[in-house]
Each structure stands twice: as structure tokens, then as C-alpha cells.
Design a protein around this motif. Structure first.
Motif, PDB file in Angstrom:
ATOM      1  N   MET A   1     -13.286  31.646 -12.134  1.00 49.99           N
ATOM      2  CA  MET A   1     -13.780  32.846 -11.469  1.00 49.99           C
ATOM      3  C   MET A   1     -14.218  32.538 -10.030  1.00 49.99           C
ATOM      4  N   LEU A   2     -14.905  31.418  -9.836  1.00 51.35           N
ATOM      5  CA  LEU A   2     -15.329  31.037  -8.484  1.00 51.35           C
ATOM      6  C   LEU A   2     -14.181  30.385  -7.741  1.00 51.35           C
ATOM      7  N   GLU A   3     -13.955  30.811  -6.516  1.00 53.21           N
ATOM      8  CA  GLU A   3     -12.921  30.221  -5.676  1.00 53.21           C
ATOM      9  C   GLU A   3     -13.505  29.170  -4.724  1.00 53.21           C
ATOM     10  N   ILE A   4     -14.743  28.775  -4.991  1.00 46.48           N
ATOM     11  CA  ILE A   4     -15.368  27.689  -4.236  1.00 46.48           C
ATOM     12  C   ILE A   4     -16.041  26.783  -5.253  1.00 46.48           C
ATOM     13  N   SER A   5     -15.895  25.499  -5.063  1.00 46.26           N
ATOM     14  CA  SER A   5     -16.461  24.576  -6.043  1.00 46.26           C
ATOM     15  C   SER A   5     -17.991  24.570  -5.935  1.00 46.26           C
ATOM     16  N   PRO A   6     -18.670  24.472  -7.077  1.00 44.92           N
ATOM     17  CA  PRO A   6     -20.127  24.369  -7.045  1.00 44.92           C
ATOM     18  C   PRO A   6     -20.606  23.199  -6.191  1.00 44.92           C
ATOM     19  N   ALA A   7     -19.828  22.124  -6.135  1.00 40.54           N
ATOM     20  CA  ALA A   7     -20.216  20.972  -5.314  1.00 40.54           C
ATOM     21  C   ALA A   7     -20.286  21.347  -3.830  1.00 40.54           C
ATOM     22  N   LYS A   8     -19.341  22.167  -3.371  1.00 41.51           N
ATOM     23  CA  LYS A   8     -19.388  22.608  -1.969  1.00 41.51           C
ATOM     24  C   LYS A   8     -20.609  23.495  -1.725  1.00 41.51           C
ATOM     25  N   VAL A   9     -20.931  24.335  -2.684  1.00 38.94           N
ATOM     26  CA  VAL A   9     -22.098  25.215  -2.529  1.00 38.94           C
ATOM     27  C   VAL A   9     -23.372  24.383  -2.481  1.00 38.94           C
ATOM     28  N   VAL A  10     -23.464  23.377  -3.343  1.00 37.89           N
ATOM     29  CA  VAL A  10     -24.643  22.493  -3.330  1.00 37.89           C
ATOM     30  C   VAL A  10     -24.725  21.743  -2.003  1.00 37.89           C
ATOM     31  N   HIS A  11     -23.596  21.327  -1.455  1.00 35.64           N
ATOM     32  CA  HIS A  11     -23.572  20.678  -0.137  1.00 35.64           C
ATOM     33  C   HIS A  11     -24.194  21.616   0.907  1.00 35.64           C
ATOM     34  N   ILE A  12     -23.808  22.882   0.875  1.00 35.46           N
ATOM     35  CA  ILE A  12     -24.352  23.871   1.816  1.00 35.46           C
ATOM     36  C   ILE A  12     -25.836  24.079   1.569  1.00 35.46           C
ATOM     37  N   ILE A  13     -26.256  24.128   0.304  1.00 29.90           N
ATOM     38  CA  ILE A  13     -27.678  24.284  -0.026  1.00 29.90           C
ATOM     39  C   ILE A  13     -28.484  23.153   0.595  1.00 29.90           C
ATOM     40  N   TYR A  14     -28.014  21.924   0.422  1.00 24.23           N
ATOM     41  CA  TYR A  14     -28.757  20.780   0.971  1.00 24.23           C
ATOM     42  C   TYR A  14     -28.790  20.810   2.494  1.00 24.23           C
ATOM     43  N   GLN A  15     -27.681  21.167   3.122  1.00 24.42           N
ATOM     44  CA  GLN A  15     -27.684  21.241   4.583  1.00 24.42           C
ATOM     45  C   GLN A  15     -28.587  22.372   5.075  1.00 24.42           C
TER      46      GLN A  15
ATOM     47  N   PHE B   1     -24.020  15.488  -6.777  1.00 20.25           N
ATOM     48  CA  PHE B   1     -23.990  15.495  -5.308  1.00 20.25           C
ATOM     49  C   PHE B   1     -24.855  14.354  -4.760  1.00 20.25           C
ATOM     50  N   LEU B   2     -26.061  14.222  -5.282  1.00 19.12           N
ATOM     51  CA  LEU B   2     -26.977  13.182  -4.805  1.00 19.12           C
ATOM     52  C   LEU B   2     -26.434  11.783  -5.107  1.00 19.12           C
ATOM     53  N   ARG B   3     -25.787  11.628  -6.231  1.00 19.74           N
ATOM     54  CA  ARG B   3     -25.215  10.339  -6.603  1.00 19.74           C
ATOM     55  C   ARG B   3     -24.089   9.946  -5.641  1.00 19.74           C
ATOM     56  N   ASP B   4     -23.333  10.961  -5.169  1.00 19.56           N
ATOM     57  CA  ASP B   4     -22.209  10.699  -4.270  1.00 19.56           C
ATOM     58  C   ASP B   4     -22.633  10.566  -2.815  1.00 19.56           C
TER      59      ASP B   4
END
Length: 108
Positions: free
Chosen positions: A1-15, A104-107
């Protein structure tokens, strides 16, 4: 359903939480997303702030496509509480944010 990976969203959240220090990088990251990813990102933020219910996500995405009048990065960066809205949006869509954040934090 999502066309954006949750990992990319978390990246944006952290930034977004980094504030001014990461603003230029965050603008560039959002601009680098394709149109589908940008629309889904805006829809997630809208769901997170309560403008749409998770059940109406498809409508939120369609609205994001139709109402786009400014660059997505500028629109989202001007949104109060962007990180919190995106996190709440992911959770509303059934994504285990803490697991994605751990990865995300591990990577990084």
C-alpha cells in the motif's frame, strides 16, 4: 500500500528532529524521492496529524497529487511537528515504527 519504504520515512523523521543542522540534507533527500514517494510521504503526514484517517489513505494520496502546488520538500519542512506527524502516520498505517527505527539506527 505504501509507495515509500518505512526506512526512508524514518530517515526523514530523524533528519527533521535534527533541525537546522540537517535542513539542507533533508530538503535534498525529499527532492530526490520520486513523485509516488513524495505523495505517499505527504499523505502519511496528513494521516499523522489527523487530517485523514488511515482508512482513507488512498484518498489522502490522491489529494496530495491533486493539490501539489509547491515543492514537496518546502511544504513538508514548513509543517509544524513533521517528525511526530510522520511517526504517527506510520503507526496509523500499521508499521512498527520502533522496529524500523532500530534497523535505521543499527545501519547508521
Amino acid at each position: 500500500m505504501l509507495e515509500i519504504s518505512p526506512a526512508k520515512v524514518v530517515h526523514i523523521i530523524y533528519q527533521a528532529r535534527e533541525g537546522d543542522m540537517a535542513a539542507a540534507e533533508l530538503h535534498a533527500f525529499i527532492r530526490g524521492l520520486n513523485d509516488d514517494e513524495q505523495a505517499h510521504l505527504v499523505a502519511l503526514a496528513w494521516v499523522g496529524r489527523g487530517a485523514f484517517d488511515a482508512a482513507d489513505f488512498a484518498e489522502a494520496v490522491e489529494t496530495a497529487y491533486q493539490e501539489r502546488m509547491t515543492p514537496t520538500d518546502g511544504y513538508l519542512m514548513g509543517m509544524p511537528h513533521l517528525a511526530e506527524n510522520l511517526e504517527a502516520g506510520l503507526e496509523a498505517m500499521g508499521v512498527d515504527v520502533s522496529a524500523v527505527e532500530d534497523d535505521f539506527l543499527r545501519d547508521h
